[in-house]
Design a protein around this motif. Structure first.
Motif, PDB file in Angstrom:
ATOM      1  N   GLN A  87      -0.735 -60.949  -2.617  1.00 50.47           N
ATOM      2  CA  GLN A  87      -1.450 -60.795  -1.206  1.00 50.47           C
ATOM      3  C   GLN A  87      -2.535 -59.913  -1.459  1.00 50.47           C
ATOM      4  N   GLU A  88      -3.194 -60.297  -2.618  1.00 52.82           N
ATOM      5  CA  GLU A  88      -4.350 -59.658  -2.710  1.00 52.82           C
ATOM      6  C   GLU A  88      -5.518 -60.394  -2.334  1.00 52.82           C
ATOM      7  N   PRO A  89      -6.506 -59.525  -1.715  1.00 55.67           N
ATOM      8  CA  PRO A  89      -7.916 -60.453  -1.165  1.00 55.67           C
ATOM      9  C   PRO A  89      -8.487 -61.010  -2.496  1.00 55.67           C
ATOM     10  N   ILE A  90      -8.819 -62.357  -2.218  1.00 55.32           N
ATOM     11  CA  ILE A  90      -9.402 -63.143  -3.292  1.00 55.32           C
ATOM     12  C   ILE A  90     -11.029 -63.123  -3.169  1.00 55.32           C
ATOM     13  N   THR A  91     -11.582 -62.234  -3.715  1.00 56.05           N
ATOM     14  CA  THR A  91     -12.996 -62.265  -3.861  1.00 56.05           C
ATOM     15  C   THR A  91     -13.687 -62.174  -5.219  1.00 56.05           C
ATOM     16  N   ARG A 116      -4.397 -54.754 -16.431  1.00 59.26           N
ATOM     17  CA  ARG A 116      -3.977 -55.155 -17.580  1.00 59.26           C
ATOM     18  C   ARG A 116      -3.444 -56.632 -17.677  1.00 59.26           C
ATOM     19  N   PRO A 117      -3.796 -57.264 -18.574  1.00 55.91           N
ATOM     20  CA  PRO A 117      -3.358 -58.808 -18.821  1.00 55.91           C
ATOM     21  C   PRO A 117      -1.922 -58.904 -19.193  1.00 55.91           C
ATOM     22  N   THR A 118      -1.377 -59.908 -18.955  1.00 51.82           N
ATOM     23  CA  THR A 118       0.099 -60.063 -19.547  1.00 51.82           C
ATOM     24  C   THR A 118       0.257 -61.121 -20.494  1.00 51.82           C
ATOM     25  N   SER A 119      -0.940 -61.850 -20.682  1.00 49.95           N
ATOM     26  CA  SER A 119      -0.621 -63.163 -21.459  1.00 49.95           C
ATOM     27  C   SER A 119      -1.627 -63.069 -22.778  1.00 49.95           C
ATOM     28  N   PHE A 120      -0.974 -62.703 -23.950  1.00 52.70           N
ATOM     29  CA  PHE A 120      -1.718 -62.836 -25.221  1.00 52.70           C
ATOM     30  C   PHE A 120      -2.677 -63.948 -25.432  1.00 52.70           C
ATOM     31  N   ILE A 121      -2.028 -65.188 -25.036  1.00 50.71           N
ATOM     32  CA  ILE A 121      -2.968 -66.557 -25.483  1.00 50.71           C
ATOM     33  C   ILE A 121      -4.201 -66.497 -24.418  1.00 50.71           C
ATOM     34  N   ASP A 122      -4.217 -66.168 -23.188  1.00 46.30           N
ATOM     35  CA  ASP A 122      -5.421 -65.950 -22.153  1.00 46.30           C
ATOM     36  C   ASP A 122      -6.086 -64.686 -22.879  1.00 46.30           C
ATOM     37  N   PHE A 123      -5.813 -63.803 -23.481  1.00 46.51           N
ATOM     38  CA  PHE A 123      -6.477 -62.666 -23.931  1.00 46.51           C
ATOM     39  C   PHE A 123      -7.252 -63.194 -25.250  1.00 46.51           C
ATOM     40  N   ILE A 168      -4.289 -67.416 -12.041  1.00 50.96           N
ATOM     41  CA  ILE A 168      -4.838 -66.004 -11.465  1.00 50.96           C
ATOM     42  C   ILE A 168      -4.887 -65.940  -9.961  1.00 50.96           C
ATOM     43  N   PHE A 169      -5.389 -67.172  -9.488  1.00 49.20           N
ATOM     44  CA  PHE A 169      -5.523 -67.134  -7.991  1.00 49.20           C
ATOM     45  C   PHE A 169      -4.250 -67.393  -7.303  1.00 49.20           C
ATOM     46  N   ILE A 170      -3.288 -67.993  -7.839  1.00 51.84           N
ATOM     47  CA  ILE A 170      -1.824 -68.081  -7.534  1.00 51.84           C
ATOM     48  C   ILE A 170      -1.251 -66.722  -7.478  1.00 51.84           C
ATOM     49  N   ALA A 171      -1.305 -66.094  -8.535  1.00 51.72           N
ATOM     50  CA  ALA A 171      -0.730 -64.889  -8.830  1.00 51.72           C
ATOM     51  C   ALA A 171      -1.437 -63.683  -7.792  1.00 51.72           C
ATOM     52  N   MET A 172      -2.666 -64.133  -7.256  1.00 54.61           N
ATOM     53  CA  MET A 172      -3.260 -63.140  -6.307  1.00 54.61           C
ATOM     54  C   MET A 172      -2.456 -63.518  -4.659  1.00 54.61           C
ATOM     55  N   GLN A 173      -2.514 -64.651  -4.583  1.00 54.21           N
ATOM     56  CA  GLN A 173      -1.946 -65.028  -3.408  1.00 54.21           C
ATOM     57  C   GLN A 173      -0.354 -64.526  -3.280  1.00 54.21           C
ATOM     58  N   VAL A 174       0.284 -64.566  -4.306  1.00 52.96           N
ATOM     59  CA  VAL A 174       1.630 -64.254  -4.392  1.00 52.96           C
ATOM     60  C   VAL A 174       1.598 -62.685  -3.971  1.00 52.96           C
TER      61      VAL A 174
END
Length: 382
Positions: free
Chosen positions: A88-92, A105-112, A80-86
């Motif tokens: 360019q979303e502020p990490i808070t 909206r999640p994309t991963s069923f296994i994580d869901f 999730i943090f890597i995706a946020m970096q990619v």
């Protein structure tokens, strides 16, 4: 905004409530900065002796599985943090929480599925069963995204369950589907998937195979057969369970100095079931006392998987035509040791810690030899 990636570490018993008789939770701590941190529960509870800061969960029957589960949680958060970096979303804390909780909206069923298991208000024993199903779905590998949740992949999952362990019976396979299905239905209700594949999948319940306890002669052979030191320790654990009625998890938690009471020179275990929390009171019969004496009143420890693996080796050496597993020891106590010696079903139920006699009746089958004994009275009828 955090300029660096948050620090992740697992924390045990952060509320400082654990004791030898009370387990505590394992949480993932996300350290953003001095002012911001977040804790995510793993849904897993263990006793203090079962936690290690470096190796995580140890000396637990599900240690390997639980460690894989918490490692998967950490990897998910890292992704999730890597995706946020990619992106360019502020990490808070807030932006991360929005992604983690699905406001994005999640994309991963296994994580869901994992997140849903962690959030559900269910018994810990039920949560463990659902986490075991999640681990199996993860191993299957074809139900990762919501697009993967199709009738074709549910059928492939069913086939995977049969091929991965050919000895799995239909009841066990049905159990995996039963634990996966609620999360598929939840995804459908949230419109993450267009159709519920279980509306089109025929999942038969099946019937359970009846477990066969050891007979008196088989139990005697087990006690006397020559074994290697490693197998001897496994045999000792089985004998202890077969002459006390303890389950594997209760046997692992057993402490002689804390859990026993003495009455006229005889010892009884006055305990509480790990699985259900129900009370039980059972005698430590002479063969079980001999095991305790042999090991200086501190039973050997072994994982459930290894325990059952070595029991199968002993089964082969004995030439048994029935499976030898941890469950069989408890069934042997109920049937061969107790019922065969005229112990009432009500007393057996108390010894096993069952809340309902019906459960005890599943464990304690009336042996043929017992029927023959009772029939002798009938044969005297003129």
């Amino acid at each position: 905004m955090s300029e660096t990636m948050p620090i992740l570490r697992f924390v045990y018993d952060r509320r400082h409530k654990a004791s030898d008789v009370k387990p505590a939770s394992v949480d993932l701590e996300i350290y953003f900065n001095r002012q911001e941190r977040k804790f995510i529960g793993t849904g897993i509870k263990v006793f203090p002796s079962q936690w290690c800061d470096t190796n995580h969960i140890v000396y637990h029957e599900n240690a390997e599985q639980f460690n894989r589960i918490i490692d998967a949680l950490k990897k998910k958060v890292e992704r999730i943090f890597i995706a946020m970096q990619v992106d360019q979303e502020p990490i808070t804390v807030q932006t991360f929480t929005d992604r983690y909780t699905g406001k994005v909206r999640p994309t991963s069923f296994i994580d869901f599925m994992y997140d849903s298991i962690a959030k559900r208000q269910i018994k810990e024993s039920t949560r463990k069963a659902h986490l075991a199903a999640w681990e199996t779905v993860r191993r299957f590998g074809r139900l990762r995204s919501f697009n993967d949740v199709t009738i074709e992949n549910i059928e492939r999952f069913d086939d995977f369950l049969r091929k991965e362990a050919p000895t799995r019976c239909q009841v066990t396979i049905h159990g995996y589907h039963k634990r996966l299905k609620p999360y598929v239905i939840e995804a459908y209700k949230l419109r993450y998937i267009e159709n519920n594949p279980y509306n089109f999948f025929d999942d038969e319940r099946g019937t359970s195979k009846e477990r066969e306890p050891l007979t008196e002669s088989e139990l005697e052979r087990l006690r006397t057969i020559e074994l290697s030191p490693r197998l001897d320790r496994v045999r000792d654990l089985f004998i202890f369970a077969a002459y006390t009625g303890l389950s594997y998890s209760d046997m692992c938690a057993f402490r002689f100095d804390l859990d026993t009471v003495e009455n006229n020179g005889r010892y009884f275990i006055n305990g509480e079931r790990i699985k259900t929390g129900s009370k039980f009171y059972t005698p430590i019969l002479p063969p079980a006392m001999a095991v305790l004496d042999k090991h200086l009143y501190d039973l050997p420890t072994i994982s459930l998987q290894k325990y059952n693996d070595y029991l199968h080796v002993i089964e082969t050496l004995m030439g048994l035509r029935k499976p030898l597993t941890s469950h069989i020891a408890r069934h042997t106590f109920a049937t061969t040791v107790a019922i065969l010696n005229d112990v009432s079903i009500e007393s057996v139920s108390r010894m096993l810690g069952h809340k309902h006699i019906a459960t005890t009746q599943i464990y304690a089958k009336m042996p043929d030899v017992m029927v023959e004994r009772q029939a002798e009275k009938l044969f005297k009828i003129g």
